[in-house]
Scaffold this motif. Structure first.
Motif, PDB file in Angstrom:
ATOM      1  N   ASP A 162       0.974  -1.330   0.118  1.00 15.24           N
ATOM      2  CA  ASP A 162      -0.047   0.195  -0.120  1.00 15.24           C
ATOM      3  C   ASP A 162       0.872   1.220  -0.116  1.00 15.24           C
ATOM      4  OD1 ASP A 162      -2.354  -1.788   0.101  1.00 15.24           O
ATOM      5  OD2 ASP A 162      -2.554  -1.519   2.053  1.00 15.24           O
ATOM      6  N   SER A 163       2.093   1.276   0.737  1.00 13.20           N
ATOM      7  CA  SER A 163       2.897   2.409   0.922  1.00 13.20           C
ATOM      8  C   SER A 163       3.508   2.568  -0.383  1.00 13.20           C
ATOM      9  CB  SER A 163       4.065   2.266   1.987  1.00 13.20           C
ATOM     10  OG  SER A 163       3.282   2.121   3.185  1.00 13.20           O
ATOM     11  N   LEU A 164       3.868   1.746  -1.077  1.00 11.72           N
ATOM     12  CA  LEU A 164       4.635   1.736  -2.427  1.00 11.72           C
ATOM     13  C   LEU A 164       3.678   2.062  -3.671  1.00 11.72           C
ATOM     14  CD1 LEU A 164       7.140  -1.259  -2.515  1.00 11.72           C
ATOM     15  CD2 LEU A 164       7.609   1.117  -1.830  1.00 11.72           C
ATOM     16  N   TYR A 165       2.548   1.765  -3.708  1.00 11.80           N
ATOM     17  CA  TYR A 165       1.491   2.159  -4.515  1.00 11.80           C
ATOM     18  C   TYR A 165       1.082   3.598  -4.509  1.00 11.80           C
ATOM     19  CZ  TYR A 165       0.968  -2.302  -6.961  1.00 11.80           C
ATOM     20  OH  TYR A 165       1.283  -3.464  -7.723  1.00 11.80           O
ATOM     21  N   ALA A 166       0.948   4.078  -3.087  1.00  7.57           N
ATOM     22  CA  ALA A 166       0.810   5.222  -2.901  1.00  7.57           C
ATOM     23  C   ALA A 166       1.814   6.421  -3.178  1.00  7.57           C
ATOM     24  CB  ALA A 166       0.254   5.580  -1.500  1.00  7.57           C
ATOM     25  N   LEU A 167       3.000   5.671  -2.873  1.00  8.38           N
ATOM     26  CA  LEU A 167       4.294   6.404  -3.356  1.00  8.38           C
ATOM     27  C   LEU A 167       4.264   6.508  -4.797  1.00  8.38           C
ATOM     28  CD1 LEU A 167       7.130   7.789  -2.646  1.00  8.38           C
ATOM     29  CD2 LEU A 167       7.961   5.511  -3.072  1.00  8.38           C
ATOM     30  N   MET A 168       3.835   5.887  -5.670  1.00  2.28           N
ATOM     31  CA  MET A 168       4.032   5.775  -6.944  1.00  2.28           C
ATOM     32  C   MET A 168       2.660   6.279  -7.417  1.00  2.28           C
ATOM     33  SD  MET A 168       6.970   4.837  -7.355  1.00  2.28           S
ATOM     34  CE  MET A 168       7.021   4.875  -9.140  1.00  2.28           C
ATOM     35  N   HIS A 169       1.636   6.614  -6.801  1.00  2.00           N
ATOM     36  CA  HIS A 169       0.196   7.161  -7.286  1.00  2.00           C
ATOM     37  C   HIS A 169      -0.278   6.226  -8.222  1.00  2.00           C
ATOM     38  CE1 HIS A 169       0.874  11.197  -5.569  1.00  2.00           C
ATOM     39  NE2 HIS A 169       1.924  11.266  -5.636  1.00  2.00           N
ATOM     40  N   MET A 170      -0.333   5.013  -7.953  1.00  2.00           N
ATOM     41  CA  MET A 170      -0.817   4.205  -8.730  1.00  2.00           C
ATOM     42  C   MET A 170      -1.932   3.246  -7.783  1.00  2.00           C
ATOM     43  SD  MET A 170       2.683   2.536 -10.332  1.00  2.00           S
ATOM     44  CE  MET A 170       1.881   1.097 -11.423  1.00  2.00           C
ATOM     45  N   GLU A 171      -2.948   2.900  -8.610  1.00  2.00           N
ATOM     46  CA  GLU A 171      -4.142   1.968  -7.928  1.00  2.00           C
ATOM     47  C   GLU A 171      -3.375   0.590  -7.965  1.00  2.00           C
ATOM     48  OE1 GLU A 171      -8.741   0.735  -8.232  1.00  2.00           O
ATOM     49  OE2 GLU A 171      -7.736   2.127  -9.618  1.00  2.00           O
ATOM     50  N   LYS A 172      -3.648  -0.052  -6.427  1.00  2.00           N
ATOM     51  CA  LYS A 172      -3.299  -1.229  -6.245  1.00  2.00           C
ATOM     52  C   LYS A 172      -4.087  -2.450  -6.974  1.00  2.00           C
ATOM     53  CE  LYS A 172      -2.120  -4.362  -2.612  1.00  2.00           C
ATOM     54  NZ  LYS A 172      -1.729  -4.462  -1.082  1.00  2.00           N
ATOM     55  N   PRO A 173      -3.609  -3.165  -7.898  1.00  2.00           N
ATOM     56  CA  PRO A 173      -4.394  -4.309  -8.766  1.00  2.00           C
ATOM     57  C   PRO A 173      -4.970  -5.203  -7.709  1.00  2.00           C
ATOM     58  CG  PRO A 173      -2.093  -4.047  -9.433  1.00  2.00           C
ATOM     59  CD  PRO A 173      -2.171  -3.288  -8.183  1.00  2.00           C
ATOM     60  N   LYS A 174      -6.290  -5.574  -8.072  1.00  2.00           N
ATOM     61  CA  LYS A 174      -6.865  -6.596  -7.319  1.00  2.00           C
ATOM     62  C   LYS A 174      -6.325  -7.795  -7.221  1.00  2.00           C
ATOM     63  CE  LYS A 174     -11.468  -4.540  -8.738  1.00  2.00           C
ATOM     64  NZ  LYS A 174     -12.538  -5.038  -9.451  1.00  2.00           N
ATOM     65  N   ASP A 175      -5.743  -8.441  -7.901  1.00  2.00           N
ATOM     66  CA  ASP A 175      -5.110  -9.701  -7.840  1.00  2.00           C
ATOM     67  C   ASP A 175      -3.715  -9.601  -6.851  1.00  2.00           C
ATOM     68  OD1 ASP A 175      -3.547  -7.912  -9.681  1.00  2.00           O
ATOM     69  OD2 ASP A 175      -2.428  -9.942 -10.527  1.00  2.00           O
ATOM     70  N   ILE A 176      -2.992  -8.370  -6.951  1.00  5.28           N
ATOM     71  CA  ILE A 176      -1.952  -8.229  -5.923  1.00  5.28           C
ATOM     72  C   ILE A 176      -2.599  -8.146  -4.481  1.00  5.28           C
ATOM     73  CG2 ILE A 176      -0.371  -6.404  -4.939  1.00  5.28           C
ATOM     74  CD1 ILE A 176       0.628  -7.999  -7.580  1.00  5.28           C
ATOM     75  N   ALA A 177      -3.832  -7.317  -4.594  1.00  2.00           N
ATOM     76  CA  ALA A 177      -4.640  -7.104  -3.035  1.00  2.00           C
ATOM     77  C   ALA A 177      -4.982  -8.737  -2.678  1.00  2.00           C
ATOM     78  CB  ALA A 177      -5.719  -6.353  -3.278  1.00  2.00           C
ATOM     79  N   ALA A 178      -5.553  -9.252  -3.548  1.00  2.00           N
ATOM     80  CA  ALA A 178      -5.999 -10.686  -2.814  1.00  2.00           C
ATOM     81  C   ALA A 178      -4.912 -11.568  -2.632  1.00  2.00           C
ATOM     82  CB  ALA A 178      -6.746 -11.337  -4.076  1.00  2.00           C
ATOM     83  N   ALA A 179      -3.819 -11.551  -3.276  1.00  2.00           N
ATOM     84  CA  ALA A 179      -2.736 -12.444  -2.949  1.00  2.00           C
ATOM     85  C   ALA A 179      -1.988 -12.099  -1.713  1.00  2.00           C
ATOM     86  CB  ALA A 179      -1.594 -12.357  -4.262  1.00  2.00           C
ATOM     87  N   SER A 180      -2.096 -10.824  -1.397  1.00  2.00           N
ATOM     88  CA  SER A 180      -1.167 -10.140  -0.199  1.00  2.00           C
ATOM     89  C   SER A 180      -2.185 -10.593   0.930  1.00  2.00           C
ATOM     90  CB  SER A 180      -1.181  -8.616  -0.439  1.00  2.00           C
ATOM     91  OG  SER A 180      -2.376  -8.056  -0.478  1.00  2.00           O
ATOM     92  N   THR A 181      -3.744 -10.516   0.648  1.00  2.00           N
ATOM     93  CA  THR A 181      -4.386 -11.126   1.800  1.00  2.00           C
ATOM     94  C   THR A 181      -4.143 -12.233   2.378  1.00  2.00           C
ATOM     95  OG1 THR A 181      -6.001  -9.054   1.109  1.00  2.00           O
ATOM     96  CG2 THR A 181      -6.944 -11.000   2.330  1.00  2.00           C
ATOM     97  N   LYS A 182      -4.272 -13.139   1.152  1.00  2.00           N
ATOM     98  CA  LYS A 182      -4.048 -14.596   1.641  1.00  2.00           C
ATOM     99  C   LYS A 182      -2.677 -14.760   2.112  1.00  2.00           C
ATOM    100  CE  LYS A 182      -3.717 -19.085  -0.960  1.00  2.00           C
ATOM    101  NZ  LYS A 182      -3.813 -19.980  -2.276  1.00  2.00           N
ATOM    102  N   LYS A 183      -1.835 -14.273   1.787  1.00  2.00           N
ATOM    103  CA  LYS A 183      -0.241 -14.140   2.373  1.00  2.00           C
ATOM    104  C   LYS A 183      -0.287 -13.805   3.820  1.00  2.00           C
ATOM    105  CE  LYS A 183       4.744 -12.769   1.776  1.00  2.00           C
ATOM    106  NZ  LYS A 183       5.522 -12.013   1.165  1.00  2.00           N
ATOM    107  N   ASP A 184      -0.887 -12.722   4.293  1.00  2.00           N
ATOM    108  CA  ASP A 184      -1.019 -12.158   5.521  1.00  2.00           C
ATOM    109  C   ASP A 184      -1.995 -12.883   6.428  1.00  2.00           C
ATOM    110  OD1 ASP A 184       0.279 -10.069   4.715  1.00  2.00           O
ATOM    111  OD2 ASP A 184      -1.456  -8.599   4.512  1.00  2.00           O
ATOM    112  N   THR A 185      -3.026 -13.773   5.671  1.00  2.00           N
ATOM    113  CA  THR A 185      -3.734 -14.879   6.615  1.00  2.00           C
ATOM    114  C   THR A 185      -2.758 -16.044   6.943  1.00  2.00           C
ATOM    115  OG1 THR A 185      -5.634 -14.096   5.340  1.00  2.00           O
ATOM    116  CG2 THR A 185      -5.752 -16.412   6.341  1.00  2.00           C
ATOM    117  N   VAL A 186      -1.947 -16.341   6.106  1.00  2.07           N
ATOM    118  CA  VAL A 186      -1.118 -17.549   6.253  1.00  2.07           C
ATOM    119  C   VAL A 186       0.149 -17.192   7.339  1.00  2.07           C
ATOM    120  CG1 VAL A 186       0.727 -19.077   5.318  1.00  2.07           C
ATOM    121  CG2 VAL A 186      -1.346 -18.596   3.860  1.00  2.07           C
TER     122      VAL A 186
END
Length: 415
Positions: A162-186
């Motif tokens: 989230d910090s890096l996408y905000a730094l680059m003024h880019m919207e975080k892709p949905k597949d990246i968000a889903a993968a990171s959520t799964k990774k954080d759950t694990v």
């Protein structure tokens, strides 16, 4: 332009509210970064491997280490301490001190390149890869090259993404968000399992404290062995052996008395009778005598070395105070300081104890302060810490020199 104002406003608000706001946005830099360095136009296979370790971040400044290695034999390398600074869309990295070197047979690392002006490392986020990349241009021809560091954004936590996408003024892709959520759950499940294991271990330790094991026999301290007569009576269980004559005496340990040796510490005298104190107070600086005598004879080979001006400092005083000491690990560096073609500090063995000297400033023209290396110390190049104090102002510099280049600072008088 409409996308710039929110970014500037956000940074301004962060700086006003607290320093912690900024540190939260720079936490992505912490840790280990892998990269490579190569010369312009070189073959893709011709490069050096880089490992950047960021250890501490304070506000927008950071410190760590940088390892430069042969890609096919990482034992051939040199490691430097670095510091740097984060900006809006780039960062800078400056090597300050070499603390490990291993050369390959028949060749040596060109360590004088750490004196180069640090390039701007521009941020980029493409194909799920975050990187910062820059080219050294203002330096010796053989030191000019490009360095880049890259990380797969999918391997980062959701907060860092989230910090890096905000730094680059880019919207975080949905597949990246889903993968990171799964990774954080694990990762959360793994943390809970680890916490459970720690709890079980703590419980076992508590039970052991309630039911301590039988005490062990404490062995006697080491010392001299002495023979004594065994007059101990036999136990009842040993009556069957009463008829056996004891032929071996028992042994006891007689503790040795340690000899106390007092070593007299010999006094150490610096090469010049200068004020030397690491934590110099304002009163000490004020009372530092103005330099009157200097050595006219320059070091052997002084004029044959290239002089690299690393900074030009304008001052509004007719004198300045300099403090010179070792930068980081004391490794035996010996340096002479030449001011306006006269030696003011002769063959000083650098330590953590600063040498302080007050020198006059020529109000006409440029005053040159040159550091001449007599050796490279245990960890090349020869590196000194220089503090220049004039009035209420102070400049802190790291001066690196070797057998081919003498680094210098220009002092210019300006009202």
């Amino acid at each position: 332009m409409p996308g710039i104002m929110p970014r500037v406003s956000c940074i301004f608000v962060c700086l006003i509210i607290s320093a912690s706001c900024y540190s939260q946005n720079t936490a992505w830099l912490q840790g280990v970064w892998k990269g490579k360095s190569y010369l312009p136009g070189s073959d893709a296979a011709q490069y050096f491997s880089l490992t950047l370790r960021i250890n501490t971040i304070k506000g927008k400044k950071f410190e760590g280490t940088l390892s430069t290695m042969e890609p096919y034999d990482t034992a051939i390398r040199y490691d430097t301490k670095i510091n740097g600074e984060l900006f809006e869309d780039y960062l800078t990295i400056k090597s300050t001190k070499v603390f490990y070197v291993r050369n390959s047979p028949g060749s040596q690392w060109l360590l004088s390149c750490i004196n180069c002006k640090p390039p701007k490392m521009i941020f980029s986020l493409q194909n799920d890869k975050f990187s910062f990349k820059g080219s050294t241009e203002e330096c010796y021809e053989q030191c000019k090259g490009t360095s880049e560091f890259v990380k797969d954004i999918k391997e980062m936590s959701a907060a860092i993404q989230d910090s890096l996408y905000a730094l680059m003024h880019m919207e975080k892709p949905k597949d990246i968000a889903a993968a990171s959520t799964k990774k954080d759950t694990v990762a959360k499940a793994q943390d809970e399992a680890l916490a459970s294991a720690v709890k079980i271990k703590d419980t076992a330790v508590a039970v052991q404290k309630e039911n301590p094991p039988m005490p062990r026999t404490i062995l006697a301290p080491p010392g001299d062995i002495a023979q004594v007569k065994d007059d101990k009576p036999l136990l009842a269980s040993q009556n069957l052996l009463a008829s056996l004559r004891r032929t071996k005496p028992s042994l006891i340990i007689r503790k040795s008395e340690a000899l106390e040796v007092q070593q007299k510490i010999l006094p150490v005298t610096d090469t010049l009778a200068l004020v030397a104190k690491q934590n110099t107070t304002a009163a000490t600086l004020k009372n530092t005598p103005l330099l009157k005598d200097s050595v006219a004879l320059l070091p052997v080979g002084y004029t044959e070395r290239k002089v690299n001006v690393i900074r030009t400092i304008p001052v509004d005083k007719d004198s300045i105070t300099i403090r010179v000491y070792d930068n980081g690990v004391v490794d035996g560096d010996i340096v002479s300081v030449v001011y306006n073609d006269k030696i003011v500090i002769d063959k000083l063995s650098l330590t953590s104890k600063a040498v302080t000297l007050k020198i006059p400033v020529n109000t006409d023209g440029t005053n040159t302060l040159v550091f001449y290396a007599h050796n490279l110390g245990e960890f090349p190049p020869n590196t000194a810490k220089l503090e220049i104090i004039y009035g209420a102002k102070e400049e802190d510099l790291t001066i690196s020199s070797d057998y081919t280049v003498s680094s210098s600072v220009n002092i210019v008088y300006r009202k």
